[in-house]
Design a protein around this motif. Structure first.
Motif, PDB file in Angstrom:
ATOM      1  N   PHE A  71      21.954  21.376  69.140  1.00 56.77           N
ATOM      2  CA  PHE A  71      20.499  21.209  69.255  1.00 56.77           C
ATOM      3  C   PHE A  71      19.997  21.853  70.547  1.00 56.77           C
ATOM      4  N   ASP A  72      20.782  21.693  71.627  1.00 65.50           N
ATOM      5  CA  ASP A  72      20.360  22.307  72.892  1.00 65.50           C
ATOM      6  C   ASP A  72      20.312  23.828  72.775  1.00 65.50           C
ATOM      7  N   VAL A  73      21.306  24.407  72.094  1.00 65.42           N
ATOM      8  CA  VAL A  73      21.262  25.859  71.865  1.00 65.42           C
ATOM      9  C   VAL A  73      20.016  26.201  71.054  1.00 65.42           C
ATOM     10  N   CYS A  74      19.675  25.345  70.105  1.00 67.96           N
ATOM     11  CA  CYS A  74      18.499  25.593  69.262  1.00 67.96           C
ATOM     12  C   CYS A  74      17.212  25.555  70.094  1.00 67.96           C
ATOM     13  N   GLN A  75      17.074  24.498  70.923  1.00 69.35           N
ATOM     14  CA  GLN A  75      15.815  24.389  71.669  1.00 69.35           C
ATOM     15  C   GLN A  75      15.724  25.392  72.819  1.00 69.35           C
ATOM     16  N   HIS A  76      16.865  25.697  73.455  1.00 65.76           N
ATOM     17  CA  HIS A  76      16.799  26.576  74.621  1.00 65.76           C
ATOM     18  C   HIS A  76      16.962  28.052  74.269  1.00 65.76           C
ATOM     19  N   THR A  77      17.607  28.355  73.144  1.00 68.21           N
ATOM     20  CA  THR A  77      17.827  29.764  72.798  1.00 68.21           C
ATOM     21  C   THR A  77      17.251  30.131  71.431  1.00 68.21           C
ATOM     22  N   MET A  78      17.670  29.431  70.387  1.00 65.31           N
ATOM     23  CA  MET A  78      17.304  29.898  69.036  1.00 65.31           C
ATOM     24  C   MET A  78      15.785  30.003  68.873  1.00 65.31           C
ATOM     25  N   VAL A  79      15.059  28.955  69.243  1.00 61.00           N
ATOM     26  CA  VAL A  79      13.606  28.970  69.044  1.00 61.00           C
ATOM     27  C   VAL A  79      12.925  29.978  69.967  1.00 61.00           C
ATOM     28  N   PRO A  80      13.157  29.939  71.303  1.00 62.12           N
ATOM     29  CA  PRO A  80      12.447  30.912  72.149  1.00 62.12           C
ATOM     30  C   PRO A  80      12.899  32.360  71.929  1.00 62.12           C
ATOM     31  N   PHE A  81      14.195  32.576  71.674  1.00 63.28           N
ATOM     32  CA  PHE A  81      14.696  33.935  71.474  1.00 63.28           C
ATOM     33  C   PHE A  81      14.082  34.542  70.213  1.00 63.28           C
ATOM     34  N   MET A  82      13.965  33.741  69.171  1.00 59.82           N
ATOM     35  CA  MET A  82      13.372  34.262  67.932  1.00 59.82           C
ATOM     36  C   MET A  82      11.867  34.481  68.096  1.00 59.82           C
ATOM     37  N   TRP A  83      11.221  33.617  68.873  1.00 58.23           N
ATOM     38  CA  TRP A  83       9.791  33.848  69.146  1.00 58.23           C
ATOM     39  C   TRP A  83       9.607  35.184  69.864  1.00 58.23           C
ATOM     40  N   ASP A  84      10.477  35.471  70.835  1.00 57.93           N
ATOM     41  CA  ASP A  84      10.372  36.747  71.556  1.00 57.93           C
ATOM     42  C   ASP A  84      10.471  37.922  70.585  1.00 57.93           C
ATOM     43  N   ILE A  85      11.360  37.810  69.604  1.00 59.92           N
ATOM     44  CA  ILE A  85      11.506  38.901  68.627  1.00 59.92           C
ATOM     45  C   ILE A  85      10.285  38.956  67.708  1.00 59.92           C
ATOM     46  N   PHE A  86       9.874  37.799  67.210  1.00 59.85           N
ATOM     47  CA  PHE A  86       8.737  37.764  66.279  1.00 59.85           C
ATOM     48  C   PHE A  86       7.426  38.170  66.957  1.00 59.85           C
ATOM     49  N   ASN A  87       7.393  37.999  68.278  1.00 57.55           N
ATOM     50  CA  ASN A  87       6.166  38.316  69.009  1.00 57.55           C
ATOM     51  C   ASN A  87       6.228  39.711  69.628  1.00 57.55           C
ATOM     52  N   ASP A  88       7.270  40.467  69.314  1.00 61.52           N
ATOM     53  CA  ASP A  88       7.426  41.829  69.834  1.00 61.52           C
ATOM     54  C   ASP A  88       7.189  42.786  68.663  1.00 61.52           C
TER      55      ASP A  88
END
Ligand code: ZN
Length: 690
Positions: A71-88
């Motif tokens: 879950f920590d990987v999800c909240q700290h990496t999966m969600v923000p990292f994917m937002w960075d891609i989706f927002n680029d």
């Protein structure tokens, strides 16, 4: 004439008043329901045929161990990292499409027609993470995203950015529902699911109002569309979405819509097994066609059955489920074996009626390993389906497949660092394969051709906490094990709070410590996994009693603060063999320990040897060995394997040389979900038996 007009006006006034009062009543009901409503992934509080209901999304929090780490990987990496891609916009138009449709940017739509759905799934993941961490920045981001999406939505509720953007740029070419493969209803379904969660977690109505408008658009659309258009249902996530909107608003029109959506599938005149609509759903008996579409259909039908109890829906669900687990599912829980194939399912076996299928269920026992497709979305669809079947039946067999799939074919889809994803989940990789498969052998940050799976994995990992417990009258159900804390109100009033302390899945001991419980008799039902032979339970460290594998063990008493329930599940390493009709695994075994399926991977092989050089003996003994991978704790297994094949010959057939005594060599297996985290590699779950 005057009299008639007066009568007509009075009638109109009466009808208007009736409409207003029905509307007012529904709104008041909605407010009342919203206040007392369970805030889980599904709200089956009022579902007449649900035997249990979800806990709130924030009721269970991981306190350590395996799932806290994920879950920590999800909240700290999966969600923000994917937002960075989706927002680029250089990498993905996922969010830019909404911004263009909202009039914030000039431009054209880019990406597949289901790109909106990809974004809604990420949003659902972000909302689910917010339910736990209540991070104000994440809340703000979610609000910003919603405000853009609101501006992209048409006044009539329609939102589908390929069309919304065309309406801005070339209105004469903009046609809604022009093609079956435009995925409009699929996208809208994901919007509805995300919106219900957003409302449950935040109490806000911004996204929910969008979804209700979209549901109203669908209501109107199905009342007015041509038969051909109305029967369009590719990958029907909207069956789940519309039903959840019904559960959230209690407006019966949405349940009617969900029921009708299933009924009109049966009217398709030129349907395909690939899309599960060559024959009406109620006549279907086997898992067929595109596996994501199939599993979303089955999950959606199960959702409607939870509301209606319709036996004509339950019967095919039961038959299809049995067909799946008896002949079409991999040991990992993965499903949808074929990249490409043909299907005679919906016909007699005459040649011209055989249809092409892809990303699909195959024939019974057709389960290849190197070319297993097993799309991550199909595996997630299967989890959603099993979760709903569990609510319908309280039968542990559904929880078994939920767990097997979660650990072994959904977690496998994401790298341990949370940045890279698989589209397919094969059971073996051999670099000698003389042709390229359509999808990458390695996980990718962004699957540019089709990024449906990564955000689906994000939302699923973000929501695992909601699959651990369910509630029914005077009963707490525990389906999954994790070091965690539960605090929840009970449907009959009162509360229960308990800690679950465990190092599961590495260790089979789980201790439940009661912190608060109702004063009267209360039942705790613990799922004893199918593999947990010789499991036992003690209360307050006294009176250890054996419990039956593949059942819920029921413990009923007046619980008090400090009570301890200890569940011991011996974590034996087991060799699994497949049915003799699975040709690809004849004379081979898979290794499973607890819920985890293991594999051989090339980084663990001795210098100069490949994973295909080894066999196991039926008497093999395995030693658990803790190791670290990407900062994550893993329990590897060491075994003395037989070195059987060191020859370099490349002949299709060759004589078996006298085996002599195969030398033994110590090798290591790792959990399958963790493979491909140390660079490109070869891997195999099935290992020859000598
Ligand atoms: Zn997918």
């Amino acid at each position: 004439m005057k009299t008639f007009n007066l009568h007509a006006k009075l009638k109109l006034l009466k009808m208007t008043m009736q409409k207003i009062s029905i509307g007012l009543l529904l709104f008041l009901l909605f407010i009342l329901k919203a206040e007392g409503q369970t805030k889980g992934l599904m709200n089956t509080t009022e579902s007449p045929f649900s035997l249990m209901q979800s806990t709130d999304l924030e009721a269970t929090r991981f306190t350590g161990g395996f799932w806290k780490e994920r879950f920590d990987v999800c909240q700290h990496t999966m969600v923000p990292f994917m937002w960075d891609i989706f927002n680029d916009a250089e990498r993905s138009h996922s969010f830019r499409n909404f911004e263009i449709a909202a009039g914030l940017y000039e431009g054209e739509h880019d990406g597949p027609p289901f790109h909106d759905g990809d974004f809604y799934k990420w949003l659902e993941g972000a909302i689910s993470v917010y339910a736990i961490n209540k991070d104000p920045e994440l809340n703000q981001l979610i609000d910003q995203v919603i405000s853009v999406m609101q501006r992209a939505q048409r006044e009539d509720g329609y939102i589908h950015t390929p069309v919304n953007i065309a309406e801005r740029n070339r209105p004469e070419e903009a046609v809604a529902f022009a093609e079956r493969l435009d995925f409009e209803t699929y996208n809208l379904g994901h919007l509805m699911t995300a919106a219900c969660l957003h409302h449950r977690v935040t109490g806000k109505e911004t996204l929910l109002n969008m979804a209700i408008k979209a549901a109203d658009f669908l209501l109107h659309f199905y009342e007015t569309a041509s038969a051909d258009l109305a029967r369009n249902a590719i990958c029907p996530s909207h069956y789940m979405g519309v039903t959840e909107i019904y559960r959230t608003t209690r407006d019966p029109r949405y349940l009617e819509l969900a029921k009708n959506l299933i009924d009109i599938r049966g009217l398709v005149t030129n349907g395909r097994d690939h899309n599960q609509d060559r024959i009406p759903f109620r006549q279907q008996t086997t898992a067929m066609g595109h596996a994501v579409r199939a599993n979303y259909l089955y999950a959606g039908v199960a959702d409607v059955a939870l509301e209606t109890g319709d036996s004509t829906l339950l019967k095919p669900l039961d038959l299809i489920w049995k067909d799946l687990v008896q002949s079409k599912v991999y040991i990992t829980g993965g499903c949808g074996a074929l990249y490409d194939g043909v299907s005679p399912d919906g016909t007699t076996y005459d040649q011209p009626s055989i249809q092409l299928i892809h990303q699909s269920y195959g024939r019974p026992y057709q389960l290849p390993n190197l070319t297993a497709h097993n799309e991550s979305c199909a595996n997630i669809g299967k989890l959603l389906w099993n979760w709903r079947m569990l609510q319908l039946t309280a039968d542990t067999k559904y929880a078994h497949w939920l767990e097997q799939t979660l650990y072994n074919s959904i977690l496998s889809a994401v790298s341990l660092d949370g940045k890279r994803y698989f589209y397919t989940n094969p059971l073996a990789v051999n670099n000698d394969l003389p042709y390229e498969l359509r999808w990458s052998k390695d996980r990718e940050e962004y699957i540019s051709h089709c990024n449906c799976c990564p955000p689906n994995v994000v939302r699923t990992v973000a929501q695992v906490n909601n699959y651990i417990y369910s509630l029914s009258e005077n009963t707490l159900w525990c389906h999954l094990f994790s070091d965690s804390q539960l605090k929840t109100e009970l449907p009959e009033g009162g509360r229960i709070e308990l800690r679950q302390k465990t190092d599961y899945p590495w260790d089979g001991k789980v201790v439940f410590e009661i912190a608060d419980a109702p004063a009267s008799n209360y039942s705790i039902k613990l799922r004893i996994p199918d593999w947990a032979d010789d499991a036992s339970i003690s209360i307050n460290n006294k009176g250890t009693k054996p419990v039956q594998a593949g059942s819920y063990a029921t413990l009923t008493r007046k619980w008090k603060k400090g009570d301890l329930v200890t569940l011991e599940m011996p974590m034996k390493t087991r060799l699994i063999q497949a049915h003799h009709l699975v040709e690809e695994t004849r004379n081979q075994v898979a290794v499973q320990r607890g819920p985890l399926v293991y594999c051989l991977e090339s980084p663990d092989m001795p210098e100069g040897q490949r994973i295909f050089d080894f066999a196991l003996s039926a008497r093999s003994t395995f030693t658990p060995v803790p190791m670290q991978m990407e900062g994550s704790k893993i329990m590897a297994l060491e075994v003395d394997a037989l070195l059987i094949n060191t020859e370099e010959e490349n002949a299709l057939y060759r004589e078996l040389k006298s085996p002599g005594d195969w030398p033994k060599q110590k090798i290591r297996l790792i959990p399958y979900y963790a493979w491909n985290n140390r660079g490109p590699s070869e891997m195999s779950i099935w290992i020859p038996l000598r």
